[in-house]
Design an enzyme around this catalytic site. Sequence first.
Site, PDB file in Angstrom:
ATOM      1  N   ARG A  77      13.690  19.407 -10.891  1.00 44.34           N
ATOM      2  CA  ARG A  77      13.857  19.613  -9.447  1.00 44.34           C
ATOM      3  C   ARG A  77      12.911  20.704  -8.933  1.00 44.34           C
ATOM      4  NH1 ARG A  77      18.217  22.246  -5.919  1.00 44.34           N
ATOM      5  NH2 ARG A  77      17.849  21.200  -3.927  1.00 44.34           N
ATOM      6  N   HIS A  81      10.248  20.490  -5.884  1.00 48.24           N
ATOM      7  CA  HIS A  81      10.202  21.439  -4.754  1.00 48.24           C
ATOM      8  C   HIS A  81       8.851  22.124  -4.686  1.00 48.24           C
ATOM      9  CE1 HIS A  81      14.612  22.067  -3.398  1.00 48.24           C
ATOM     10  NE2 HIS A  81      14.438  20.850  -3.835  1.00 48.24           N
ATOM     11  N   ASP A  82       8.281  22.451  -5.836  1.00 52.31           N
ATOM     12  CA  ASP A  82       6.968  23.086  -5.815  1.00 52.31           C
ATOM     13  C   ASP A  82       5.947  22.157  -5.164  1.00 52.31           C
ATOM     14  OD1 ASP A  82       5.029  25.032  -6.229  1.00 52.31           O
ATOM     15  OD2 ASP A  82       4.422  24.146  -8.144  1.00 52.31           O
ATOM     16  N   VAL A  85       6.057  21.518  -1.272  1.00 49.38           N
ATOM     17  CA  VAL A  85       5.789  22.630  -0.355  1.00 49.38           C
ATOM     18  C   VAL A  85       4.433  23.231  -0.744  1.00 49.38           C
ATOM     19  CG1 VAL A  85       6.703  24.762   0.621  1.00 49.38           C
ATOM     20  CG2 VAL A  85       8.277  23.072  -0.323  1.00 49.38           C
ATOM     21  N   ASP A  89       1.505  24.303  -6.588  1.00 42.62           N
ATOM     22  CA  ASP A  89       0.710  25.528  -6.713  1.00 42.62           C
ATOM     23  C   ASP A  89       1.556  26.706  -7.160  1.00 42.62           C
ATOM     24  OD1 ASP A  89       2.267  26.007  -4.510  1.00 42.62           O
ATOM     25  OD2 ASP A  89       0.673  26.910  -3.314  1.00 42.62           O
ATOM     26  N   ASN A 108      17.631  25.762  -1.765  1.00 49.87           N
ATOM     27  CA  ASN A 108      17.455  26.208  -3.152  1.00 49.87           C
ATOM     28  C   ASN A 108      18.706  26.064  -4.014  1.00 49.87           C
ATOM     29  OD1 ASN A 108      19.295  28.263  -2.798  1.00 49.87           O
ATOM     30  ND2 ASN A 108      17.782  29.888  -2.690  1.00 49.87           N
ATOM     31  N   PRO A 177      12.959  17.226   1.706  1.00 51.26           N
ATOM     32  CA  PRO A 177      13.790  16.228   2.391  1.00 51.26           C
ATOM     33  C   PRO A 177      15.280  16.585   2.265  1.00 51.26           C
ATOM     34  CG  PRO A 177      12.234  15.167   0.889  1.00 51.26           C
ATOM     35  CD  PRO A 177      12.162  16.629   0.624  1.00 51.26           C
ATOM     36  N   HIS A 207      17.532  11.800 -10.189  1.00 50.20           N
ATOM     37  CA  HIS A 207      18.955  12.111 -10.042  1.00 50.20           C
ATOM     38  C   HIS A 207      19.800  11.480 -11.144  1.00 50.20           C
ATOM     39  CE1 HIS A 207      18.548  13.259  -5.490  1.00 50.20           C
ATOM     40  NE2 HIS A 207      17.885  14.064  -6.306  1.00 50.20           N
ATOM     41  N   THR A 208      19.185  10.977 -12.173  1.00 50.27           N
ATOM     42  CA  THR A 208      19.919  10.528 -13.354  1.00 50.27           C
ATOM     43  C   THR A 208      20.332  11.711 -14.218  1.00 50.27           C
ATOM     44  OG1 THR A 208      19.920   8.935 -15.169  1.00 50.27           O
ATOM     45  CG2 THR A 208      17.894  10.166 -14.856  1.00 50.27           C
ATOM     46  N   ASP A 263      25.257  11.739 -12.347  1.00 48.14           N
ATOM     47  CA  ASP A 263      25.391  10.515 -13.146  1.00 48.14           C
ATOM     48  C   ASP A 263      26.484  10.775 -14.174  1.00 48.14           C
ATOM     49  OD1 ASP A 263      25.149   8.254 -14.712  1.00 48.14           O
ATOM     50  OD2 ASP A 263      23.116   8.701 -15.417  1.00 48.14           O
ATOM     51  N   ASP A 271      17.950   8.529 -18.308  1.00 48.92           N
ATOM     52  CA  ASP A 271      17.994   7.083 -18.489  1.00 48.92           C
ATOM     53  C   ASP A 271      17.952   6.397 -17.121  1.00 48.92           C
ATOM     54  OD1 ASP A 271      20.506   7.481 -17.359  1.00 48.92           O
ATOM     55  OD2 ASP A 271      21.506   7.511 -19.304  1.00 48.92           O
TER      56      ASP A 271
HETATM   57  C1  HEM Z   1      14.291  11.717  -2.064  1.00 46.72           C
HETATM   58  C2  HEM Z   1      14.512  12.931  -1.642  1.00 46.72           C
HETATM   59  C3  HEM Z   1      15.409  13.872  -2.368  1.00 46.72           C
HETATM   60  C4  HEM Z   1      16.494  14.491  -1.864  1.00 46.72           C
HETATM   61  C5  HEM Z   1      17.020  14.383  -0.444  1.00 46.72           C
HETATM   62  C6  HEM Z   1      17.072  15.266  -2.915  1.00 46.72           C
HETATM   63  C7  HEM Z   1      18.184  16.064  -2.785  1.00 46.72           C
HETATM   64  C8  HEM Z   1      18.803  16.721  -3.819  1.00 46.72           C
HETATM   65  C9  HEM Z   1      19.976  17.530  -3.669  1.00 46.72           C
HETATM   66  C10 HEM Z   1      20.685  17.826  -2.364  1.00 46.72           C
HETATM   67  C11 HEM Z   1      20.322  17.963  -4.898  1.00 46.72           C
HETATM   68  C12 HEM Z   1      21.538  18.817  -5.266  1.00 46.72           C
HETATM   69  C13 HEM Z   1      21.195  20.277  -5.325  1.00 46.72           C
HETATM   70  C14 HEM Z   1      22.422  21.077  -5.583  1.00 46.72           C
HETATM   71  O1  HEM Z   1      23.479  20.753  -5.063  1.00 46.72           O
HETATM   72  O2  HEM Z   1      22.335  22.066  -6.298  1.00 46.72           O
HETATM   73  C15 HEM Z   1      19.368  17.442  -5.821  1.00 46.72           C
HETATM   74  C16 HEM Z   1      19.386  17.675  -7.162  1.00 46.72           C
HETATM   75  C17 HEM Z   1      18.405  17.269  -8.026  1.00 46.72           C
HETATM   76  N1  HEM Z   1      17.239  16.606  -7.685  1.00 46.72           N
HETATM   77 FE1  HEM Z   1      16.830  15.791  -5.893  1.00 46.72          FE
HETATM   78  N2  HEM Z   1      16.338  15.108  -4.051  1.00 46.72           N
HETATM   79  C18 HEM Z   1      15.309  14.266  -3.766  1.00 46.72           C
HETATM   80  C19 HEM Z   1      14.301  13.890  -4.625  1.00 46.72           C
HETATM   81  C20 HEM Z   1      14.173  14.346  -5.920  1.00 46.72           C
HETATM   82  C21 HEM Z   1      13.009  14.153  -6.732  1.00 46.72           C
HETATM   83  C22 HEM Z   1      11.730  13.465  -6.296  1.00 46.72           C
HETATM   84  C23 HEM Z   1      13.292  14.704  -7.943  1.00 46.72           C
HETATM   85  C24 HEM Z   1      12.403  14.787  -9.166  1.00 46.72           C
HETATM   86  C25 HEM Z   1      11.728  13.770  -9.628  1.00 46.72           C
HETATM   87  C26 HEM Z   1      14.623  15.240  -7.875  1.00 46.72           C
HETATM   88  C27 HEM Z   1      15.285  15.843  -8.910  1.00 46.72           C
HETATM   89  C28 HEM Z   1      16.524  16.418  -8.820  1.00 46.72           C
HETATM   90  C29 HEM Z   1      17.244  16.937  -9.971  1.00 46.72           C
HETATM   91  C30 HEM Z   1      16.820  16.871 -11.423  1.00 46.72           C
HETATM   92  C31 HEM Z   1      18.432  17.498  -9.463  1.00 46.72           C
HETATM   93  C32 HEM Z   1      19.537  18.199 -10.251  1.00 46.72           C
HETATM   94  C33 HEM Z   1      19.338  19.692 -10.216  1.00 46.72           C
HETATM   95  C34 HEM Z   1      20.330  20.455 -11.052  1.00 46.72           C
HETATM   96  O3  HEM Z   1      21.069  19.881 -11.861  1.00 46.72           O
HETATM   97  O4  HEM Z   1      20.365  21.687 -10.908  1.00 46.72           O
HETATM   98  N3  HEM Z   1      15.118  15.026  -6.621  1.00 46.72           N
HETATM   99  N4  HEM Z   1      18.438  16.695  -5.137  1.00 46.72           N
HETATM  100  C1  NAG Z   2      11.017  13.996   7.495  1.00 49.74           C
HETATM  101  O1  NAG Z   2      10.562  13.019   8.407  1.00 49.74           O
HETATM  102  C2  NAG Z   2      11.177  13.088   9.684  1.00 49.74           C
HETATM  103  C3  NAG Z   2      10.718  11.872  10.489  1.00 49.74           C
HETATM  104  O2  NAG Z   2       9.335  11.863  10.599  1.00 49.74           O
HETATM  105  C4  NAG Z   2      10.826  14.416  10.333  1.00 49.74           C
HETATM  106  O3  NAG Z   2      11.452  14.521  11.585  1.00 49.74           O
HETATM  107  C5  NAG Z   2      11.317  15.532   9.436  1.00 49.74           C
HETATM  108  O4  NAG Z   2      10.922  16.772   9.949  1.00 49.74           O
HETATM  109  C6  NAG Z   2      10.770  15.393   8.018  1.00 49.74           C
HETATM  110  N1  NAG Z   2      11.423  16.350   7.181  1.00 49.74           N
HETATM  111  C7  NAG Z   2      10.864  16.861   6.102  1.00 49.74           C
HETATM  112  C8  NAG Z   2      11.716  17.780   5.330  1.00 49.74           C
HETATM  113  O5  NAG Z   2       9.739  16.591   5.749  1.00 49.74           O
HETATM  114  C1  NAG Z   3      18.886  30.896  -2.323  1.00 46.84           C
HETATM  115  O1  NAG Z   3      18.878  31.261  -0.955  1.00 46.84           O
HETATM  116  C2  NAG Z   3      19.854  32.207  -0.576  1.00 46.84           C
HETATM  117  C3  NAG Z   3      19.711  32.456   0.901  1.00 46.84           C
HETATM  118  O2  NAG Z   3      19.696  31.253   1.599  1.00 46.84           O
HETATM  119  C4  NAG Z   3      19.673  33.498  -1.380  1.00 46.84           C
HETATM  120  O3  NAG Z   3      20.719  34.393  -1.066  1.00 46.84           O
HETATM  121  C5  NAG Z   3      19.712  33.172  -2.867  1.00 46.84           C
HETATM  122  O4  NAG Z   3      19.415  34.317  -3.600  1.00 46.84           O
HETATM  123  C6  NAG Z   3      18.673  32.103  -3.196  1.00 46.84           C
HETATM  124  N1  NAG Z   3      18.680  31.765  -4.602  1.00 46.84           N
HETATM  125  C7  NAG Z   3      17.661  32.043  -5.428  1.00 46.84           C
HETATM  126  C8  NAG Z   3      17.739  31.512  -6.807  1.00 46.84           C
HETATM  127  O5  NAG Z   3      16.710  32.708  -5.068  1.00 46.84           O
END
Ligand code: HEM
Ligand code: NAG
Ligand code: NAG
Length: 343
Positions: A77, A81-82, A85, A89, A108, A177, A207-208, A263, A271
């Site tokens: 994850r 995120h890297d 944004v 980098d 985060n 997103p 998300h597996t 999952d 998987d």
């Molecule tokens: C399609 C857009 C995506 C959205 C909206 C999204 C959103 C999220 C959210 C909300 C979480 C839960 C975070 C938490 O509650 O701590 C999550 C977890 C996670 N996401 Fe995504 N995600 C997306 C795409 C991806 C992508 C592209 C990857 C990597 C290939 C990814 C990998 C993961 C992993 C591995 C976790 C689990 C993190 C953990 O166990 O700490 N996600 N994601």
């Molecule tokens: C995702 O796309 C929507 C529709 O174009 C846009 O309004 C939104 O700001 C975008 N959000 C992110 C996180 O890129």
């Molecule tokens: C995540 O963001 C919150 C503020 O929104 C901050 O207090 C927290 O320390 C951050 N977590 C990490 C790992 O930096």
Amino acid sequence: MVTKKQEGNKLALLRLVAAAAAVVVVFAGSSGTAAAQAAGLKKGFYKKSCPKAEDIARRVVWNRVAGNPELAAKFLRMFFHDCFVRGCDASVLLDSASGTAEKNAAPNLSLGGFEVIEEVKAAVERECPGVVSCADVLALAARDSVSYQYGAALWEVETGRRDGTVSSDQEALADIPAPSSAFPVLLANFSAKGLALQDLVVLSGGHTIGIGHCNLFSSRLFNFTGKNNPSDVDPSLNPSYARFLQGQCRRNRNDNSTVVAMDPGSSLSFDSHYFVNLRARQGMFTSDAALLTDGRAAALVDKLQDPDVFLDHFKNSIKRMGQIGVLTGGSGQIRKRCSAVNS
Ligand code: HEM
Ligand SMILES: *[C@@H]1O[C@H](CO)[C@@H](O)[C@H](O)[C@H]1NC(C)=O
Ligand SMILES: *[C@@H]1O[C@H](CO)[C@@H](O)[C@H](O)[C@H]1NC(C)=O
Ligand SMILES: *[C@@H]1O[C@H](CO)[C@@H](O)[C@H](O)[C@H]1NC(C)=O
Ligand SMILES: *[C@@H]1O[C@H](CO)[C@@H](O)[C@H](O)[C@H]1NC(C)=O
């Protein structure tokens, strides 16, 4: 036996494929991100300058993942995120300095494992000071942590990224997103990074593994339409899965301290269950369920339930994700520590 005519056909086909590939490159280039700037990346970038770098990274990562298997999801994850944004980098690794950094932005919630990335970086620095970037360390850590249980690399990682010097919580908010997003929004967010519909579906398979916090999906479970009774759930959820989630989370929408496996049953195993669950309407987030609301995406969800098909596609899509907005050649820097820019 291969005849001259067949050879000719084969050549024509190859040319067609090559032409199609060229079109793809031009297209991705014109969207300003991935392909155009990925020119400086290649497999084994450190082969001469730091031949042991990848082995060292894998050794440290495997050591840590052995004692803490949840790290694989954290690093996968974190890499996502890297890359989303400012490109891949290592901006996600910077601590807040003059302004608030990405890692302190709201999305985060479960970012973690920063100290292990720093440990890998320190080990690589001891071998070859100032050579291997934090951005590459993270790309390798994501691959190696997920691959640990297989005992071999699940995908190839191109290297040669350099590190950025800026990290901003506002950019994280703008580029990561949201889990409440509908399909067209997700598609727009991925295409803004030069990624295609197929990448969106395939990479969601990340998300597996891992967990989600209740507050990020509770609106689907409680009071979905304002009727506020136990059956007022998102109709796109499988009812028994909805009851399962209701049983896990506290009955309010702000429960940010309970986590649920995305999952259940194989949340540590990389998987294709994500797609099996998703097809059964057991995707945790609105953004997961959204993949079934588009015909092309839903057709892919069907195909990706096959583990070999999933892994095959994942290799390609994560390679493309790893090319987003990279700094190469003389741009950026090689940080000494991943949490701070060089002084
Ligand atoms: C399609 C857009 C995506 C959205 C909206 C999204 C959103 C999220 C959210 C909300 C979480 C839960 C975070 C938490 O509650 O701590 C999550 C977890 C996670 N996401 Fe995504 N995600 C997306 C795409 C991806 C992508 C592209 C990857 C990597 C290939 C990814 C990998 C993961 C992993 C591995 C976790 C689990 C993190 C953990 O166990 O700490 N996600 N994601
Ligand atoms: C995702 O796309 C929507 C529709 O174009 C846009 O309004 C939104 O700001 C975008 N959000 C992110 C996180 O890129
Ligand atoms: C995540 O963001 C919150 C503020 O929104 C901050 O207090 C927290 O320390 C951050 N977590 C990490 C790992 O930096
Ligand atoms: C349920 O939703 C309605 C409409 O959004 C809202 O007015 C009400 O306060 C909510 N009830 C609870 C207990 O959250
Ligand atoms: C969780 O919610 C509580 C209460 O609403 C809040 O004080 C806290 O900052 C939140 N924690 C995180 C990590 O968002």
